[in-house]
Design a protein around this motif. Sequence first.
Motif, PDB file in Angstrom:
ATOM      1  N   GLN A   1       0.852  -1.229  -0.051  1.00 25.44           N
ATOM      2  CA  GLN A   1      -0.078  -0.042   0.005  1.00 25.44           C
ATOM      3  C   GLN A   1       0.786   1.165   0.121  1.00 25.44           C
ATOM      4  O   GLN A   1       0.460   2.231  -0.594  1.00 25.44           O
ATOM      5  CB  GLN A   1      -0.938   0.079   1.136  1.00 25.44           C
ATOM      6  CG  GLN A   1      -2.058  -0.981   1.249  1.00 25.44           C
ATOM      7  CD  GLN A   1      -3.217  -0.686   0.149  1.00 25.44           C
ATOM      8  OE1 GLN A   1      -3.222   0.578  -0.342  1.00 25.44           O
ATOM      9  NE2 GLN A   1      -3.981  -1.650  -0.127  1.00 25.44           N
ATOM     10  N   GLU A   2       1.931   1.362   0.780  1.00 26.15           N
ATOM     11  CA  GLU A   2       2.568   2.564   0.943  1.00 26.15           C
ATOM     12  C   GLU A   2       3.474   2.651  -0.246  1.00 26.15           C
ATOM     13  O   GLU A   2       3.770   3.948  -0.762  1.00 26.15           O
ATOM     14  CB  GLU A   2       3.644   2.412   2.183  1.00 26.15           C
ATOM     15  CG  GLU A   2       3.004   2.504   3.506  1.00 26.15           C
ATOM     16  CD  GLU A   2       3.998   2.511   4.642  1.00 26.15           C
ATOM     17  OE1 GLU A   2       5.229   2.629   4.374  1.00 26.15           O
ATOM     18  OE2 GLU A   2       3.537   2.391   5.898  1.00 26.15           O
TER      19      GLU A   2
ATOM     20  N   ALA B   1      -1.908  -3.673  -5.116  1.00 25.86           N
ATOM     21  CA  ALA B   1      -2.622  -2.541  -4.217  1.00 25.86           C
ATOM     22  C   ALA B   1      -2.600  -1.493  -5.082  1.00 25.86           C
ATOM     23  O   ALA B   1      -3.730  -0.504  -4.975  1.00 25.86           O
ATOM     24  CB  ALA B   1      -1.721  -2.215  -3.121  1.00 25.86           C
ATOM     25  N   GLY B   2      -1.937  -1.360  -6.237  1.00 28.04           N
ATOM     26  CA  GLY B   2      -2.162   0.065  -7.066  1.00 28.04           C
ATOM     27  C   GLY B   2      -1.300  -0.325  -8.623  1.00 28.04           C
ATOM     28  O   GLY B   2      -0.298  -1.406  -8.404  1.00 28.04           O
TER      29      GLY B   2
END
Length: 420
Positions: A153-154, A193-194
């Motif tokens: 996520q980060e 996550a992305g």
Amino acid sequence: MVQQGKKTQADRTVVVGGGIVGLSCALALQRQGEPVLLLDPARSPPPASYGNAGHIAIEQVEPLASMATLRSLPRRLMAFGGPVSLPIAEIGRWLPFGLRMVTAARPECFAAGKKALSGLLAEAMPAWRRLAASLEPRGLLKQSGHAVVWHGQEAAAAKLRAWQGADTGTARFHAASKEELAWLARVMKTPPAGGILFENTGQVADPAAVLAALGSAFQAAGGERRTGLVQALELAGGTAVLVLAEGERLRPRRVIVAAGVDSGALLTPLGLKAPIIAERGYHIQSANHDWPDDLPPIVFEERSLIVSRFRSGVRASSFVEFARRDALADERKWQRLEAHAAALGLPARGPWQHWLGSRPTLPDYLPAIGQAGASNLFYAFGHQHLGLTLGPVTGELVAAMISGQQTAVALAPFDLKRFG
């Protein structure tokens, strides 16, 4: 009637090197009406033109010789899970190269290099379209973009901001939607996550097929191809003479050195500085897979890994190893690639084919394209990670330069004089 084989001494241009750059130059000249002899060392394993990720990387307009690259080097070392390898036994190779790279990374040098590389990459895809339209079989170029994904996520948030602030030249991208992430997740054990999707980059259907098509087109246009290793270049009466490994000497009308990593050794005895290094990459490939045929190449950025589906199989590529071209392979790198594939849950299984090849890289991460001191000597090499991307446009530029036409981009930034 004069036999074709007797033309080499006075009439023909000899291109040294059978990779994507050499073949592109040879084909462009032959189609322009210049009789060409292509000398291909036909090395085993095949060159970087064969073993690359197949990605037409028009987004990579910022040279890797930058302060950002240097600052990120410690965390990108293989010892910390990264892709960069500096074998201690090869320190005599990579330390002088690295010091030159530091000089090339100065802000003013980086800015000039970025401007030059951006201009070249802006012409890359149009040149690829022209070339692909002239080759058989059709469909060698796929302009369906590529994806970059992150699982943390980060990392996803930070990397997206970094890409949004980066200069990608003529390449366009957007943040992947939930639906697009799900589309990409079909080949992963854990959904990303992305990610981002590039819209106008491309890939080739298969690097080996491209090389074969270029070779066939060159010979169909009347070009001659020989397997032969150039031992040395000499000057005689102000012109370049080729000395082959078998002792044969060729005195052609023109010589174009497009021999990748070996180009520096050929040109240095003539007083040209070409501080080139073998930036070695590794890949694994399997024909045993269930990779969907509608997916573009995917970059797993946290792992410094790109995965592409070709007609011949699924290929996972990585690593930047600074060494001699003929240094022993590091088996651990193939093992790590296989571990990445397993950890990601990629739908590809062994047995894996292993490949190692050398990207020809100069310290400022710009190619060398220009004319040497001898009246008949030209060069085109040092395309680092962008050989496949820039091969066709380099062929067009060399053909224009030799015929005295105006080139699509200024070639002065790529002249070897920049190294003194």
